[in-house]
Write a protein that holds these residues in place. Structure first.
Motif: not given
Length: 574
Positions: A178-200
């Protein structure tokens, strides 16, 4: 070719202001198009989503997004059912002949017209408005259920360490969504960027461990090589070659549900900076996901553990929370290495959380797209100043509370019904994307009186070998998977209402929704002559040209460290 930037131009897709009110109408602007679809955005009243995802965000998201706990835990099911080689071939076929060409098809659609309505609006403009309605409703329900599923997976991973009520972890997970849905899409992109690195890092680490171990680099000093690739095929439901083929087909179905991501690319295109460059780059680099996760990961998993491993079979029978049920962890323990369970479990948990976050995003943007298309009440188009569609976020959050059904045994039965009903929803979405893609190609060629070739088409068109062979192969396999995904229920002892609805509810409901909207709105199928491929195109061209000019005129930093970081970023992600 430039657009003067005095003052800065702020043009957006589907943002055509009228003289009396700031309302955007996207619909048929060509004289011969069928005027039964109009998307509207009241910018003054509701606001609008923002373009905030850059090339770094998009490339990492497309490589890693939609990779959840399935490829690390649930992957044991097709391995045990089909055997090593049958499982590997099934994944390779789906990845090469469906995932890759479908990603290219989405790239072609979104680079031409990167609108905020995603593939639902492509369905409405190129095929039939009724298909846009049906696809959006099925996809919204599917993504909402997958949010619940991944939130439950996160709780199960945490339960590996503690016996605390899983409802606590579900609460924390969905509140974070919910919190990440309410912040700007650029912050969503940052979160997905770093979790993506962890997956890789997780999948690369597991692949390297498997490679070193199979060459003898384990505590037992056993260079077992490809010894674990047995049995190559296992029969399923019946004996003999027919049973082995059914086992292969069963793995292909599992791959269809576990390996995807084209829908994600279609949904983020409306919020990507310079989409014609960044979406094209993401589509081109989708092969990294195929080689890294789907081909490399499955190859080295087969090398690490046999399909007949006793501990793996026990995990299939008795289950296991988090890493305890992962074939990777079981295989690592089998070669005498201990102590990695918690690390792998933490990374699997982050993968499940990231996948759930991606589905939460897809759900909110799907609701937003349906609202501006008139498929849902228009107030769902309301956005905060940062571009977050607030009522879409709140609706998705409300539905995600169904995750609590998993806390009790009786609730789990109800929850599984909700999830099972959407099992084939993603495949239905793929079929709608294929349909839109082929109709778009025909319409562009018809209305421009030329073939869609690299020398004549000004936008991204994918590799030359893509069309028609790979695209039609992808379409055929998708249709076959959708039709025969429930083949097993027609064998003796397997047929019941629950199994039938699990396999066929989504496609049947898709057809019902299509017919309902067609009767209600009296819509007509688009032809190559009247499909709407021109609305918003001029506005998007102007918006993106202004955006490029603004980026080029932006003052460059003289900080040497930032210059080095920028060069590394450009090398990796541009």
């Amino acid at each position: 070719m430039g657009v003067e930037k005095n003052p800065p131009i702020d043009i957006d897709v589907e943002k055509l202001s009228s003289d009396n009110e700031s309302v955007s109408n996207t619909g048929s602007s060509t004289s011969n198009s069928i005027n039964d679809f109009k998307a509207k955005i009241n910018i003054e009243k509701h606001g609008i989503t923002k373009r905030g995802l850059n090339s770094r965000h998009v490339n990492l998201m497309i490589i890693s997004q939609s990779i959840g706990s399935g490829l690390f835990i649930s992957v044991k099911t097709p391995l045990v059912t089909s055997g090593s080689l049958g499982f590997f071939i099934a994944f390779a076929i789906w990845a090469f002949l469906v995932v890759y060409p479908l990603m290219q098809a989405v790239g072609i659609l979104c680079c031409y017209l990167p609108i905020k309505g995603s593939f639902f609006h492509y369905c409405a403009r190129y095929v039939d408005s009724s298909l846009g309605f049906a696809a959006s409703m099925i996809y919204i329900y599917t993504t909402m259920m997958f949010v619940c599923l991944e939130a439950t997976a996160v709780a199960q991973c945490i339960s590996y360490w503690t016996n605390l009520n899983p409802g606590v972890w579900i609460t924390i997970c969905i509140l974070l969504y919910l919190m990440m849905g309410l912040i700007g899409v650029n912050y969503y992109g940052e979160i997905e960027f770093y979790t993506g690195i962890m997956k890789i890092l997780l999948i690369v680490g597991l692949m390297l461990f498997s490679l070193i171990s199979m060459c003898g680099g384990n505590s037992k000093g056993d260079a077992y090589g490809f010894r674990n690739w047995h049995p190559l095929f296992k029969p399923y439901l019946v004996d003999g070659n027919t049973g082995k083929f059914l086992a292969f087909w069963n793995s292909l179905l599992w791959a269809a549900f576990a390996a995807g991501g084209a829908d994600n690319l279609a949904l983020i295109a409306g919020e990507v900076i310079n989409p014609r460059k960044n979406v094209a780059m993401a589509a081109k680099r989708s092969y990294i996901r195929i080689y890294l996760f789907y081909i490399g990961g499955i190859f080295f998993l087969n090398s690490l553990i046999s399909a007949n491993n006793p501990q793996l079979l026990d995990a299939m029978t008795n289950g296991g929370e988090g890493a305890a049920g992962s074939p990777w962890v079981i295989g690592i323990k089998a070669v005498g290495v201990k102590g990695l369970d918690s690390l792998i479990n933490a990374l699997i948990m982050s993968s499940a959380f990231s996948c759930g976050n991606a589905f939460f995003y897809c759900s909110t943007r799907s609701i937003y797209s349906a609202a501006i298309a008139g498929y849902l009440p228009r107030f769902f188009g309301k956005c905060l100043k940062n571009g977050a569609p607030v009522y879409c976020v709140l609706l998705t959050f409300a539905v995600s509370l169904l995750s609590y059904l998993n806390v009790s045994n009786s609730g789990t039965v109800v929850f599984n019904w909700f999830v099972n009903l959407c099992a084939t929803g993603i495949i239905c979405a793929y079929l709608c994307i294929w349909w839109s893609y082929f109709n778009f190609r025909k319409a562009w060629e018809k209305q421009n009186n030329m073939k869609m070739k690299h020398s004549q088409y000004p936008y991204y068109l994918g590799p030359k070998f893509l069309h028609p062979f790979m695209t039609y192969a992808g379409l055929i396999i998708t249709v076959l998977v959708l039709i025969f995904n429930g083949f097993w229920i027609f064998f003796p002892g397997n047929f019941n209402a629950s199994n039938f609805l699990t396999s066929y509810f989504a496609p049947i409901f898709l057809v019902c929704l299509f017919i309902f909207w067609k009767i209600l709105k009296r819509t007509k199928f688009k032809t190559s002559s009247n499909a709407d491929i021109t609305s918003d195109l001029k506005e998007i061209d102007e918006e993106l040209e202004a955006e490029i000019n603004e980026l080029e005129n932006k003052p460059k930093s003289n900080n040497k460290f930032l210059k080095i970081v920028h060069k590394i970023n450009s090398f990796l992600f541009d």
